[in-house]
Motif scaffolding. Structure first.
Motif, PDB file in Angstrom:
ATOM      1  N   PHE A 577      18.214  28.820  10.932  1.00 21.65           N
ATOM      2  CA  PHE A 577      17.054  29.530  11.461  1.00 21.65           C
ATOM      3  C   PHE A 577      16.937  29.165  12.939  1.00 21.65           C
ATOM      4  CE2 PHE A 577      16.406  28.608   7.003  1.00 21.65           C
ATOM      5  CZ  PHE A 577      16.062  29.850   6.472  1.00 21.65           C
ATOM      6  N   PHE A 578      16.617  30.132  13.785  1.00 21.71           N
ATOM      7  CA  PHE A 578      16.638  29.850  15.211  1.00 21.71           C
ATOM      8  C   PHE A 578      15.622  30.710  15.949  1.00 21.71           C
ATOM      9  CE2 PHE A 578      20.071  32.696  13.920  1.00 21.71           C
ATOM     10  CZ  PHE A 578      19.785  33.853  14.639  1.00 21.71           C
ATOM     11  N   THR A 579      15.300  30.256  17.152  1.00 19.09           N
ATOM     12  CA  THR A 579      14.375  31.001  18.007  1.00 19.09           C
ATOM     13  C   THR A 579      14.675  30.681  19.466  1.00 19.09           C
ATOM     14  OG1 THR A 579      12.046  31.487  18.470  1.00 19.09           O
ATOM     15  CG2 THR A 579      12.612  29.195  17.982  1.00 19.09           C
ATOM     16  N   TYR A 593      13.182  27.982  26.200  1.00 22.99           N
ATOM     17  CA  TYR A 593      13.115  27.004  25.103  1.00 22.99           C
ATOM     18  C   TYR A 593      13.848  27.589  23.905  1.00 22.99           C
ATOM     19  CZ  TYR A 593      11.402  24.601  20.965  1.00 22.99           C
ATOM     20  OH  TYR A 593      11.345  23.931  19.766  1.00 22.99           O
ATOM     21  N   THR A 594      14.719  26.801  23.282  1.00 24.47           N
ATOM     22  CA  THR A 594      15.405  27.241  22.058  1.00 24.47           C
ATOM     23  C   THR A 594      15.275  26.167  20.991  1.00 24.47           C
ATOM     24  OG1 THR A 594      17.558  26.287  22.683  1.00 24.47           O
ATOM     25  CG2 THR A 594      17.105  28.542  23.393  1.00 24.47           C
ATOM     26  N   TYR A 595      15.319  26.615  19.766  1.00 23.06           N
ATOM     27  CA  TYR A 595      15.306  25.691  18.626  1.00 23.06           C
ATOM     28  C   TYR A 595      16.144  26.297  17.519  1.00 23.06           C
ATOM     29  CZ  TYR A 595      13.778  22.966  14.607  1.00 23.06           C
ATOM     30  OH  TYR A 595      13.752  22.183  13.481  1.00 23.06           O
ATOM     31  N   ARG A 596      16.937  25.452  16.879  1.00 26.13           N
ATOM     32  CA  ARG A 596      17.756  25.887  15.748  1.00 26.13           C
ATOM     33  C   ARG A 596      17.690  24.826  14.654  1.00 26.13           C
ATOM     34  NH1 ARG A 596      22.653  29.597  15.412  1.00 26.13           N
ATOM     35  NH2 ARG A 596      23.665  29.103  13.431  1.00 26.13           N
ATOM     36  N   HIS A 613      16.751  21.075  19.555  1.00 24.50           N
ATOM     37  CA  HIS A 613      15.864  21.619  20.581  1.00 24.50           C
ATOM     38  C   HIS A 613      16.600  21.693  21.919  1.00 24.50           C
ATOM     39  CE1 HIS A 613      12.136  21.031  18.147  1.00 24.50           C
ATOM     40  NE2 HIS A 613      12.804  19.996  17.661  1.00 24.50           N
ATOM     41  N   SER A 614      16.097  22.561  22.797  1.00 22.63           N
ATOM     42  CA  SER A 614      16.576  22.554  24.178  1.00 22.63           C
ATOM     43  C   SER A 614      15.509  23.152  25.091  1.00 22.63           C
ATOM     44  CB  SER A 614      17.887  23.327  24.324  1.00 22.63           C
ATOM     45  OG  SER A 614      17.671  24.714  24.371  1.00 22.63           O
ATOM     46  N   PHE A 615      15.474  22.620  26.333  1.00 24.50           N
ATOM     47  CA  PHE A 615      14.572  23.121  27.363  1.00 24.50           C
ATOM     48  C   PHE A 615      15.397  23.328  28.631  1.00 24.50           C
ATOM     49  CE2 PHE A 615      12.217  20.305  24.569  1.00 24.50           C
ATOM     50  CZ  PHE A 615      11.091  21.043  24.251  1.00 24.50           C
ATOM     51  N   ALA A 616      15.061  24.339  29.391  1.00 23.67           N
ATOM     52  CA  ALA A 616      15.738  24.576  30.668  1.00 23.67           C
ATOM     53  C   ALA A 616      14.766  25.230  31.639  1.00 23.67           C
ATOM     54  CB  ALA A 616      16.968  25.461  30.483  1.00 23.67           C
TER      55      ALA A 616
END
Length: 663
Positions: A577-579, A593-596, A613-616
């Motif tokens: 599941f991801f966004t 922002y991404t999340y998987r 998680h990731s932030f940029a």
């Protein structure tokens, strides 16, 4: 009278038909230097009627009555729509270059994004770079063409894999190759070991290196590649993104008249530099000097007592190498209407290896279709089939033909006076013929592969798109190792045969919904949520035997010994599941922002799921007002990112416990 009336009726109908359309001609030129734009597309909007500009930029198109808009397009230029005036028959079009390269749309994984809005680290490779050199495998195109990406050829054999590293070695004790995604379909594993396909056992001395699965892809079908490099960019692939991600997009149809293309190439390859080798006379002198030194207890050899009687002997290094011929041909058709576009291609490639007897050839077919059935519904499919054949020989390692030739003495000729392979034997010493070793030991691999996807895009309300996709990858391979019987002085070998057949299936289902909107002309937002699941399965059977009655039939079951039979199967799967959420203000400030959340069958039940998680953040400072008068810098961006990734490319069920039956 009847015939005269029929003539008048025919004349009336002809005039009536001619009145239904008007022929419009014109010239299409470059707005910068006025040069003609060869191949520019001219389409009558709302129809499938179109034309292509010739070498002088001129075109001619029939415009039906009621249709008065021409759509002019050309790669690298902004598309124009020309509204014809009543009775207008001549149109001259000046095209403007699409210099807004930062507004180019690039693939970022589960969607697209304007290049100017990217906050993660990535690098793009277009069709021009891919075609910049002669390549047989897609992974070879990354050599020296993408910043932060290193590509090292693992073998000189045609069809072999390149070892790709994105920003260095990210994984130590598992697969370190990047994840490849072609038109949204995951390619399982960056390279395939020869042993897993049926090589690498005692029959071929363990000398077969990695075989590239990307060698079944025709590079001429590729439109672009996007390499996601840092963790903030690859986190959208979670447990599969630790080594970087290579997103590959193939060519698709465009509205306009059918455009047929032929691409052909012929080349030769050779070893431009070789090691300096001693000839027979030089080796004899070296051997005598070694004996005289007393080092190593080497005894005097009468054969070398008078080196002046010796000739030059055989240079085995020169003997095993050849000038190799390579050819590649492709025909393609591209076109369609505003509703349906298509791209169809067929290609053939044949490459000889620089080692005698080695060869690789590939036949590939591709079909890409896109259909806008309704304003709110779009369907499409991608399908490619490849049939490749490798004649690998014994190319690699110390036991391979190269190492064997470099360490063989120059005493024996290649052939005897009868034209058979020669072998020189004397007391306590024999020389095996490297050419015989190369040609009498065969490693053959045939692969068939069908892959692609079927997708649907629905836009139920403005700014919201639901993308549903089913991907597939079905493969079959047959590896055959056969060693002919050898009967030469002091060198006798029984024939041996080994055949392994492999089947691989992969399916992938994903759904994601994307929302895009712009507020007050400066605030751009995008939100995407989705799910994905896939399963990969394999099975193989293998049989090997020796002492076959003849070298003419390579059937292991004909051997006089008890055959060795092996079989195996396995599978792995993943659910995700991801966004991804992005915000851009005035094309200057960007945030992503991404999340998987991934669950892999390769991990144990207690640690099967993990979140990433990731932030940029990025600041395009060249769009600030204080930069307007600074001419020496045209584009600049500060970027900062943080992300989490993982690597699920480990063997299946390694967390399990081996069970042993006790009687």
């Amino acid at each position: 009278m009847k015939n005269f009336m029929l003539f008048l009726m025919t004349l009336f109908l002809s005039c009536h038909v001619m009145a239904q359309q008007t022929t419009v001609t014109g010239t299409i030129t470059d707005g910068t230097d006025g040069s003609p734009l060869i191949g520019a597309n001219v389409l009558v909007k709302g129809t499938g009627t179109g034309s292509i500009a010739d070498v002088n930029g001129k075109f001619s198109v029939s415009v039906p009555t009621g249709k008065d808009v021409l759509v002019i397009s050309c790669i690298g230029y902004k598309q124009q729509e020309i509204t014809l005036k009543a009775g207008q028959k001549v149109v001259n079009v000046v095209m403007k270059e699409d210099s807004e390269l930062l507004d180019e749309v690039v693939v970022v994984g589960y969607g697209t994004m304007k290049k100017s809005d990217l906050s993660g680290a990535s690098v793009s490779m277009g069709e021009d770079k891919i075609k910049g050199s002669i390549i047989t495998n897609l992974d070879q195109s990354l050599q020296g063409r993408a910043a932060g990406v290193t590509a090292v050829q693992t073998s000189g054999a045609p069809g072999s894999a390149s070892s790709i590293r994105v920003r260095g070695q990210a994984t130590i004790n598992s697969n370190a190759e990047p994840l490849y995604v072609i038109d949204g379909v995951i390619v399982q594993g960056g390279s395939t070991s020869g042993s897993s396909l049926g090589f690498g056992d005692a029959l071929d001395n363990g000398t077969t290196s990695t075989i590239s699965p990307l060698s079944t892809i025709n590079p001429a079908d590729i439109l672009s590649m996007e390499i996601l490099k840092d963790a903030s960019a690859t986190a959208i692939y979670g447990a599969q993104g630790a080594n970087g991600v290579v997103l590959i997009t193939t060519k698709r149809g465009r509205a306009g008249e059918a455009k047929f293309s032929y691409d052909g190439m012929m080349a030769v390859s050779c070893q431009t530099k070789r090691l300096d080798m001693l000839n027979l006379r030089g080796f004899g002198g070296y051997y005598n000097d070694f004996v005289a030194s007393g080092f190593g207890g080497v005894k005097e050899d009468p054969y070398y007592s008078d080196v002046s009687l010796l000739g030059v002997g055989t240079n085995w290094q020169d003997a095993i190498f050849q000038t190799a011929f390579q050819q590649q041909h492709q025909v393609s058709a591209q076109g369609g209407t505003e509703k349906i576009q298509y791209y169809v291609s067929a290609g053939y490639m044949d490459q000889e290896g620089t080692i005698i007897g080695s060869d690789f050839n590939r036949l590939s077919l591709r079909v890409n279709l896109d259909a806008q059935l309704k304003k709110w519904l779009k369907l499409g499919l991608s399908a490619t089939f490849a049939d490749s054949n490798d004649d690998i020989k014994l190319a690699d390692g110390a036991e391979g033909i190269v190492g064997f030739a470099l360490t063989s003495l120059p005493e024996a000729p290649i052939y005897d006076i009868d034209g058979n392979y020669a072998s020189f034997a004397r007391e306590n010493y024999s020389i095996h013929n490297p050419i015989a070793k190369a040609m009498e030991h065969n490693n053959m691999l045939n692969r068939k592969k069908l892959s692609g996807n079927i997708y649907a895009e629905l836009t139920p309300i403005k700014n919201i798109t639901w993308h549903a996709e089913l991907g597939y990858d079905i493969g079959y391979s047959k590896a055959e190792v056969y060693n002919n019987a050898i009967d030469l002085p002091n060198w006798k070998e029984a024939n041996e045969s080994s055949i392994q057949k492999n089947n691989n299936t992969f399916w992938q289902l994903k759904n994601y919904v994307t929302y895009n909107n712009t507020f007050a002309e400066k605030h751009s937002v995008s939100a995407m949520v989705g799910q994905e699941c896939w399963e990969s399965k394999y099975d193989y059977t293998k049989v090997a035997n020796s002492n076959l009655p003849s070298d003419a039939v390579h059937n292991p079951m004909l051997g006089t010994n008890t055959p060795t039979i092996g079989a195996g199967f396995g599978s792995s799967s993943m659910a995700s599941f991801f966004t991804r959420w992005t915000y851009s203000y005035d094309n200057r400030y960007n945030a992503t922002y991404t999340y998987r959340y991934d669950g892999s069958s390769n991990f144990g039940p207690n640690n099967r799921w993990a979140g990433f998680h990731s932030f940029a953040l990025s600041w395009r400072f060249t769009n600030e007002k204080f930069m307007k008068n600074i001419k020496w810098i045209s584009n600049g961006k500060f970027r900062a990112g943080w992300g989490q990734t993982g690597n699920s490319s480990i063997n299946s069920y390694v967390w399990g416990v081996n069970m042993k039956q006790v009687n």
